[in-house]
Design a protein around this motif. Sequence first.
Motif, PDB file in Angstrom:
ATOM      1  N   SER A 113       0.799  -1.314  -0.265  1.00 33.51           N
ATOM      2  CA  SER A 113      -0.091  -0.149   0.009  1.00 33.51           C
ATOM      3  C   SER A 113       0.851   1.421  -0.137  1.00 33.51           C
ATOM      4  CB  SER A 113      -0.825  -0.002   1.190  1.00 33.51           C
ATOM      5  OG  SER A 113      -1.665   1.228   1.439  1.00 33.51           O
ATOM      6  N   TYR A 123       3.507   0.465   6.093  1.00 33.23           N
ATOM      7  CA  TYR A 123       2.549   0.433   4.921  1.00 33.23           C
ATOM      8  C   TYR A 123       1.874  -0.833   4.935  1.00 33.23           C
ATOM      9  CZ  TYR A 123       5.078   4.491   3.195  1.00 33.23           C
ATOM     10  OH  TYR A 123       5.753   5.862   3.071  1.00 33.23           O
ATOM     11  N   GLN A 144      -0.843  -3.693   5.604  1.00 29.67           N
ATOM     12  CA  GLN A 144      -2.125  -3.331   5.683  1.00 29.67           C
ATOM     13  C   GLN A 144      -2.783  -4.796   6.675  1.00 29.67           C
ATOM     14  OE1 GLN A 144      -5.078  -1.304   2.883  1.00 29.67           O
ATOM     15  NE2 GLN A 144      -3.470  -2.509   1.618  1.00 29.67           N
TER      16      GLN A 144
END
Length: 882
Positions: A289, A560, A562
């Motif tokens: 991400s 980053y 998730q």
Amino acid sequence: ALRQSLPEVLAASVQAQMESFSRVKTLNGVVEQLLQNLPTVAPEPVVGAAPEAQRLGEPWAGVETLPRYTLQAQTAPLLEPADSRLSGLFLITEDPLSVAPRLAAALKQMGAQVAILPSAVLVASELLAQRVDQLRQVQGPVAGIVHLAALAALPMPENLADWRTYTQSHCKSLFQLLNLCAGDLQKLGPQGAGRVLAASLLGGDFGRQGEGSWDARLPTGGSHSGLLKTLQAEWSEIQARAVDFDGSLSPEAMAQCLVEELLSAGEPTAVGYPQGKRTLFKPVATPLSETPQLVPTADWVVLVTGGARGITAAVASDLAACGLTLVVTGRSAEPTAESPETEGIEDIASLRQVFLRQARTQSLSPTPVQISGQLQGLLRNRAIRRNLRQFRQLGAKVEYQPVDVRNEPEFGALIEAIYARYGRLDAVIHGAGIIEDKLLADKTLASFDRVFDTKVDSAFLLSRYLRPESLKLLVLFGSVAGSFGNRGQCDYAAANELVNRLAWQLDRSWSHSRVVVLNWGPWDVTGMASEAVNEQFKARGVIPIPPRAGRQFFMNEVRYGQKGETELIVGTFTGLPWATQGSQTTSPGSFILVPSPSPPRLQADGTLTLEHTFSRASDPYLLDHCLDGKPVLPAAAAVEWLAQLVQAAWSDWTVTEVSDLRVLRGLVLEPQAVQSVRLSARASSHADAQSLSVAAEIVDADSQIAFYRATVILRPQLPEAPVLSLQPLSASSSLDAVVAYRDYLFHGKCFQLISAIDCLNEQGIDAQVKPSQPSAWLPQVPATARPWLFDPGLLDTAPQLAIIWARLQHGTTALPSRFGSVIRFGVTPPKAPIQVVFRVQQMDGNTLKYDATFVDASGEVCLQLKDVESTCSTALNRLASQ
């Protein structure tokens, strides 16, 4: 005088040999550590070394970005079985759903003998061993194992004792059964194909997605896939499969699926049945991400298990740069200051001498193993001191705690103490683990327990003692050993796969915490023998991770990554196993001379091996190279075959030379017979940036006696072609090539590549020859196959010219016994026509020595043979008439 000095001389000799042996043991120990424990990265500049953006996970300039893979489901139909009959004894373990009796009835109808092992014997290793021994004595050898104990809808236990009962029943009993029955299963061979199957109840997708119905169930059955993938890596002839179900199928339907999976061969090892649909799980590259999820800050408190050494310490150093609190655990106590006697000494031999002197002052006679133990302890303590010092220099507040992560009172008390002392625990990096590599058949139960429990029990204790309402991140360090299997690591692979399954469960049930497992490939470490170690990984298509790239990947994942991306495979892979699994066809990167469906395999000692059976059908080119009516493998083909094996294994290098190829004995096909061989290749530990040497040989698969042996040299690229300085022959005669093949040579169509013999005298021969095509040798090779490396047909024209020269000059026939070196140049196949400059160096009795240089149509030297030796005999003149 000699008698008086002899005891002293012998003592010195023995001491020297002892020291040499100790160095070898030390090296082997360090190599093993590099392979599996992945030692601490070398220290780097620390204070002010990284800008704030870098410390928080922004890309470092010039640092490679590592691929990350998640596993995605793909429906896959079941192939029709070739045979529905079974034979031999099948052992089935009892399950709470009563699938076992239904499966047993089906297997009996198919001709198998069946015995169901009750749950009570699975939790007691001695009882299990006794029961299996009794069954084998009465019903004969075991042909199959079906492990159903994990088909159980059980809740997670509250304490470690109950957890261990379940791991014994669901995980370790399967290992013990395989260990007990290893001899029986392996004796069946590829024709009888022993079968091993293990079933679990994790939702049909090994717990990866889930619909909520299984969330509280035990993840213990998840260990099966790692164990069975390793089993297949060690026993290629075994059919092994892990099968996962959800609760949608009845016991009868589950039994029918298991029967079909038992009969189906040649497919991936892990198969799921979510909602009854047969499903495989393939790694798919998944980008990270671009939106930050977490930002470590100075008020964070982070627990790092196993964080004083290895890759865990490497990634912890980047967290330390955020100025947070690090609670670091290790198995040993924090080391005190190093002794002045060894401080500052880096040379291993010098350190050994210090330990020897210390022992002698105490009138002790230490063994080499004891000295090696002292060395390893010293190096371990140095790494711990260095890393803890580095964490503090980076700005972290560091606390070191020795703890056994398998011990619930110790580990649980430590976690509770962190909460009591700091009032919070923001992140946990769980890197604790050990390895004790041995092949499954040689692994003891106690060793399996140590490796398995260190990884699995500690993860369970974290799930019990951590407080998810305030925990932001739990990172568990896994390994591709679990994802793909790894020879010698059945315990480590099984443990890592169970941890993957537990992580999915925790990530779903802990709504405020992200739980992720990083299944690392090997890290490219610096230090002794690391080049040889990394070459072993490369042979399996796994490219070692550069330390800085691995560290950056970790920091990016922290920031980053998730929630829901729980099971990640991290690293760079060539010849992706999931892309070719089950395929029996030859790919563009496959061997040309080896039409064998069996892939190369890495042995426990680091040797890469490939099995092949020569026959007139599989190797038709041999029919054009017969001596006394019997097909014989030519030395030129041995050169190409060994070069192909080495090139495929070390694909990021380029094979440039085969040196000292020796014909130890002829590989001859007797009438109506076949010849099974093993090709092997093992890299030298003395590789550098310029070259890598690989010892290679072809041996009889049964007697292990060698046919051919050589050293294959790899370099970053092919060398530039040399300038040809030899002058054409003068005062010579010519010879029609048709006459040469009719009167002097015995070679058939594949080898008849001499088109003209322009000059011939006592100094040698100048001739014109043609290259050969792989499809002319092996019709089954596809057009997409890669070209020759050395072109065995072209190469064989040099020994043919040697025969012609020896017959015309000395009335004898010369057959090659040794190639001093075979070197190739350029980057494309040579252009026809090709000139051969054959020059005799020496003719001494029964030995002919010569060189041969091949020049293509563009005037470039494409191939060079140096110091070739042939054995000459007038008795061999008979071969021409055949």
